[in-house]
Design a protein around this motif. Structure first.
Motif, PDB file in Angstrom:
ATOM      1  N   VAL A   1       9.270  -8.316   9.353  1.00  0.00           N
ATOM      2  CA  VAL A   1       9.565  -6.981   9.865  1.00  0.00           C
ATOM      3  C   VAL A   1       8.332  -6.087   9.779  1.00  0.00           C
ATOM      4  CG1 VAL A   1      10.932  -4.886   9.466  1.00  0.00           C
ATOM      5  CG2 VAL A   1      12.018  -7.130   9.334  1.00  0.00           C
ATOM      6  N   SER A   2       7.537  -6.242   8.711  1.00  0.00           N
ATOM      7  CA  SER A   2       6.381  -5.366   8.506  1.00  0.00           C
ATOM      8  C   SER A   2       5.319  -5.538   9.589  1.00  0.00           C
ATOM      9  CB  SER A   2       5.758  -5.638   7.128  1.00  0.00           C
ATOM     10  OG  SER A   2       5.205  -6.944   7.074  1.00  0.00           O
ATOM     11  N   ARG A   3       5.332  -6.679  10.292  1.00  0.00           N
ATOM     12  CA  ARG A   3       4.373  -6.875  11.375  1.00  0.00           C
ATOM     13  C   ARG A   3       4.691  -5.990  12.579  1.00  0.00           C
ATOM     14  NH1 ARG A   3       3.840 -13.529  11.446  1.00  0.00           N
ATOM     15  NH2 ARG A   3       2.960 -13.744   9.339  1.00  0.00           N
ATOM     16  N   SER A   4       5.990  -5.690  12.741  1.00  0.00           N
ATOM     17  CA  SER A   4       6.404  -4.848  13.866  1.00  0.00           C
ATOM     18  C   SER A   4       6.597  -3.400  13.470  1.00  0.00           C
ATOM     19  CB  SER A   4       7.713  -5.394  14.469  1.00  0.00           C
ATOM     20  OG  SER A   4       7.565  -6.731  14.879  1.00  0.00           O
ATOM     21  N   VAL A   5       7.039  -3.176  12.235  1.00  0.00           N
ATOM     22  CA  VAL A   5       7.314  -1.820  11.750  1.00  0.00           C
ATOM     23  C   VAL A   5       6.208  -1.410  10.791  1.00  0.00           C
ATOM     24  CG1 VAL A   5       8.965  -0.332  10.571  1.00  0.00           C
ATOM     25  CG2 VAL A   5       9.782  -2.212  11.991  1.00  0.00           C
ATOM     26  N   ARG A   6       5.325  -0.541  11.223  1.00  0.00           N
ATOM     27  CA  ARG A   6       4.202  -0.127  10.400  1.00  0.00           C
ATOM     28  C   ARG A   6       4.550   1.017   9.452  1.00  0.00           C
ATOM     29  NH1 ARG A   6       0.747  -4.249  10.170  1.00  0.00           N
ATOM     30  NH2 ARG A   6       0.356  -5.106  12.239  1.00  0.00           N
ATOM     31  N   GLN A   7       5.510   1.856   9.868  1.00  0.00           N
ATOM     32  CA  GLN A   7       5.877   2.999   9.039  1.00  0.00           C
ATOM     33  C   GLN A   7       6.732   2.535   7.866  1.00  0.00           C
ATOM     34  OE1 GLN A   7       7.772   5.841  11.587  1.00  0.00           O
ATOM     35  NE2 GLN A   7       5.835   6.618  12.400  1.00  0.00           N
TER      36      GLN A   7
ATOM     37  N   ILE B   1      16.786  -1.957   2.974  1.00  0.00           N
ATOM     38  CA  ILE B   1      18.144  -1.540   2.617  1.00  0.00           C
ATOM     39  C   ILE B   1      19.177  -2.373   3.378  1.00  0.00           C
ATOM     40  CG2 ILE B   1      19.806   0.365   2.741  1.00  0.00           C
ATOM     41  CD1 ILE B   1      17.405   2.249   2.256  1.00  0.00           C
ATOM     42  N   MET B   2      18.903  -2.633   4.660  1.00  0.00           N
ATOM     43  CA  MET B   2      19.818  -3.445   5.464  1.00  0.00           C
ATOM     44  C   MET B   2      19.904  -4.872   4.920  1.00  0.00           C
ATOM     45  SD  MET B   2      21.148  -1.426   7.596  1.00  0.00           S
ATOM     46  CE  MET B   2      20.971  -0.165   6.315  1.00  0.00           C
ATOM     47  N   ILE B   3      18.757  -5.420   4.508  1.00  0.00           N
ATOM     48  CA  ILE B   3      18.754  -6.753   3.902  1.00  0.00           C
ATOM     49  C   ILE B   3      19.618  -6.751   2.647  1.00  0.00           C
ATOM     50  CG2 ILE B   3      17.323  -8.457   2.708  1.00  0.00           C
ATOM     51  CD1 ILE B   3      15.046  -7.650   4.570  1.00  0.00           C
ATOM     52  N   GLY B   4      19.460  -5.686   1.856  1.00  0.00           N
ATOM     53  CA  GLY B   4      20.267  -5.569   0.640  1.00  0.00           C
ATOM     54  C   GLY B   4      21.755  -5.542   0.940  1.00  0.00           C
TER      55      GLY B   4
ATOM     56  N   GLY C   1       0.803  -1.217   0.000  1.00  0.00           N
ATOM     57  CA  GLY C   1       0.000   0.000   0.000  1.00  0.00           C
ATOM     58  C   GLY C   1       0.830   1.257   0.000  1.00  0.00           C
ATOM     59  N   ASN C   2       1.995   1.206  -0.651  1.00  0.00           N
ATOM     60  CA  ASN C   2       2.894   2.364  -0.673  1.00  0.00           C
ATOM     61  C   ASN C   2       3.662   2.395  -1.981  1.00  0.00           C
ATOM     62  OD1 ASN C   2       5.265   4.136  -0.089  1.00  0.00           O
ATOM     63  ND2 ASN C   2       4.307   4.205   1.927  1.00  0.00           N
ATOM     64  N   PRO C   3       3.676   3.533  -2.681  1.00  0.00           N
ATOM     65  CA  PRO C   3       4.348   3.610  -3.992  1.00  0.00           C
ATOM     66  C   PRO C   3       5.872   3.589  -3.922  1.00  0.00           C
ATOM     67  CG  PRO C   3       3.551   5.770  -3.357  1.00  0.00           C
ATOM     68  CD  PRO C   3       3.013   4.802  -2.341  1.00  0.00           C
ATOM     69  N   ILE C   4       6.459   3.621  -2.722  1.00  0.00           N
ATOM     70  CA  ILE C   4       7.918   3.595  -2.596  1.00  0.00           C
ATOM     71  C   ILE C   4       8.450   2.170  -2.596  1.00  0.00           C
ATOM     72  CG2 ILE C   4       9.870   4.525  -1.279  1.00  0.00           C
ATOM     73  CD1 ILE C   4       8.048   6.622  -2.369  1.00  0.00           C
ATOM     74  N   ALA C   5       7.579   1.181  -2.416  1.00  0.00           N
ATOM     75  CA  ALA C   5       8.011  -0.215  -2.377  1.00  0.00           C
ATOM     76  C   ALA C   5       8.480  -0.666  -3.756  1.00  0.00           C
ATOM     77  CB  ALA C   5       6.870  -1.098  -1.892  1.00  0.00           C
ATOM     78  N   GLY C   6       9.541  -1.467  -3.765  1.00  0.00           N
ATOM     79  CA  GLY C   6      10.073  -1.991  -5.019  1.00  0.00           C
ATOM     80  C   GLY C   6      11.046  -3.111  -4.734  1.00  0.00           C
ATOM     81  N   PRO C   7      11.288  -4.015  -5.691  1.00  0.00           N
ATOM     82  CA  PRO C   7      12.154  -5.174  -5.443  1.00  0.00           C
ATOM     83  C   PRO C   7      13.589  -4.812  -5.101  1.00  0.00           C
ATOM     84  CG  PRO C   7      11.597  -4.968  -7.774  1.00  0.00           C
ATOM     85  CD  PRO C   7      10.723  -4.011  -7.037  1.00  0.00           C
ATOM     86  N   PHE C   8      14.107  -3.709  -5.652  1.00  0.00           N
ATOM     87  CA  PHE C   8      15.499  -3.333  -5.372  1.00  0.00           C
ATOM     88  C   PHE C   8      15.605  -2.657  -4.009  1.00  0.00           C
ATOM     89  CE2 PHE C   8      19.306  -0.705  -5.602  1.00  0.00           C
ATOM     90  CZ  PHE C   8      20.234  -1.594  -6.132  1.00  0.00           C
TER      91      PHE C   8
ATOM     92  N   ALA D   1       8.968   4.152   6.247  1.00  0.00           N
ATOM     93  CA  ALA D   1      10.374   4.552   6.363  1.00  0.00           C
ATOM     94  C   ALA D   1      11.181   3.467   7.068  1.00  0.00           C
ATOM     95  CB  ALA D   1      10.474   5.873   7.132  1.00  0.00           C
ATOM     96  N   GLY D   2      10.625   2.922   8.142  1.00  0.00           N
ATOM     97  CA  GLY D   2      11.308   1.846   8.856  1.00  0.00           C
ATOM     98  C   GLY D   2      11.428   0.597   8.006  1.00  0.00           C
ATOM     99  N   LEU D   3      10.382   0.318   7.219  1.00  0.00           N
ATOM    100  CA  LEU D   3      10.412  -0.856   6.347  1.00  0.00           C
ATOM    101  C   LEU D   3      11.458  -0.685   5.243  1.00  0.00           C
ATOM    102  CD1 LEU D   3       8.836  -3.502   6.221  1.00  0.00           C
ATOM    103  CD2 LEU D   3       7.339  -2.464   4.532  1.00  0.00           C
ATOM    104  N   LEU D   4      11.582   0.522   4.717  1.00  0.00           N
ATOM    105  CA  LEU D   4      12.600   0.791   3.703  1.00  0.00           C
ATOM    106  C   LEU D   4      13.996   0.609   4.268  1.00  0.00           C
ATOM    107  CD1 LEU D   4      11.124   3.936   1.910  1.00  0.00           C
ATOM    108  CD2 LEU D   4      11.237   1.612   1.030  1.00  0.00           C
TER     109      LEU D   4
END
Length: 343
Positions: free
Chosen positions: A148-154, A163-166, A92-99, A156-159
């Motif tokens: 992670v998305s279950r604990s981090v709703r924002q 990035i850390m996973i990357g 539900g966010n346009p900033i999400a992407g596979p990279f 920005a935190g998910l991004l």
């Protein structure tokens, strides 16, 4: 306000966008075929394309080098755009992407492991093996993001988590490359930077088969996606099985991004920038319109990026992610600042 006129104006806008995308794709294909270190007159190019007859060297350049690369860039560009669209729908966010979410990096890590092991033992690795490895890596990263998305709703935190996973996956990949054999490193280096070079008809055909099947499946999900965009409660009231639907989004997104990583390596920002630009151009978020337009937009974007990568500093070729980052990152920055102002 006359509803009929509004509807007609909307249809005219849709037609204009699709016509512009088709014209852009046609023009970029012509430029890609006609541009390279070996100059071939337009008349001979047309003859070779229509009859496959002409000088052996020119026929080989067009049909064995340039055309497979064009098809691969076109197909994988569309796959990236659709993968990004599905992830944006899911979160539900346009900033999400596979990279950005580290999914491409996870796929890259698993493909690197498989390439090193298979090349060391068997001297070669099949396209399907690479795709399966990339899909496994993509699903591994996606699973972590979902946890992670279950604990981090924002977002920005998910991004940041993505990035850390990357970074982690890239670090593991670099570690593997450091201790790999010289021959393995040569194979991994070009692929890990992202490139459509070296594509042949076998790779192009396999990529096209997987992408087209996945794209058709995505299009058939247009109606439940439209309902889901209105909220989970509304989608459930329309008969959408939310759990199965979300699983389908993740699986299709994983297949599409895995296909790209397996054949071209990680390619950045296409999955975010293209769906956003397409929605802005169309003036709608209706999936039945956005899905085919996003695919065509991704096709044009990646073919144009590949043209720049080949010719900007010829004969030196840039990595495809270098070009897509330069073109796509400003769009993402605009999206972030625009959303902040709206908020």
């Amino acid at each position: 306000m006359d509803y009929a006129k509004v509807k007609a104006a909307r249809r005219l806008r849709y037609a204009a966008v699709f016509a512009a995308l088709a014209a852009a794709i046609f023009l970029i294909i012509i430029l890609n075929i006609n541009t390279g270190s070996v100059k071939i007159p337009a008349g001979r190019i047309l003859r070779i394309l229509l009859t496959r007859q002409g000088e052996a060297n020119e026929v080989s350049i067009i049909w064995k080098i340039r055309m497979p690369r064009i098809v691969t860039a076109a197909v994988l560009g569309g796959a990236l755009a659709l993968s990004g669209f599905l992830l944006q729908t899911f979160f539900g966010n346009p900033i999400a992407g596979p990279f950005v979410l580290g999914i491409s990096s996870g796929a890259k890590m698993c493909v690197a492991v498989v390439m090193i092991v298979m090349i060391d033992r068997f001297g070669a690795v099949s396209s399907w093996t690479l795709i399966l490895a990339a899909f496994a890596g993509a699903m591994l990263s996606t699973s972590f993001i979902l946890i992670v998305s279950r604990s981090v709703r924002q977002m920005a935190g998910l991004l940041v988590a993505g990035i850390m996973i990357g970074y982690i996956c890239s670090a593991v990949t670099e570690f593997l490359v450091t201790f790999a054999e010289d021959a393995d490193i040569v194979n991994l280096h070009g692929w890990s930077q992202g490139s459509f070079s070296g594509a042949d008809w076998s790779a192009a055909g396999t990529a096209a088969l997987i992408t087209i099947i996945a794209a058709v499946c995505v299009f058939f999900l247009a109606k439940p996606i439209a309902a889901y965009q209105m909220g989970e409660a509304y989608a459930q009231s329309m008969g959408v099985n939310i759990r199965r639907f979300r699983l389908e989004l993740i699986l299709l997104s994983g297949i599409l991004s895995a296909c790209v990583v397996a054949f071209a390596g990680p390619v950045s920002f296409v999955g975010i920038a293209v769906p956003f630009l397409v929605r802005r151009a169309l003036g709608t978020s209706r999936p039945v319109i956005v899905i085919p337009a996003a695919f065509l937009g991704g096709t044009a974007f990646c073919m144009f990026s590949d043209l720049i990568a080949r010719m900007a500093f010829a004969p030196t070729e840039l990595n495809i992610s270098t070009v897509t980052s330069v073109l796509g990152a400003p769009v993402v920055i605009y999206m972030l600042t625009h959303r902040k102002r709206e908020g």
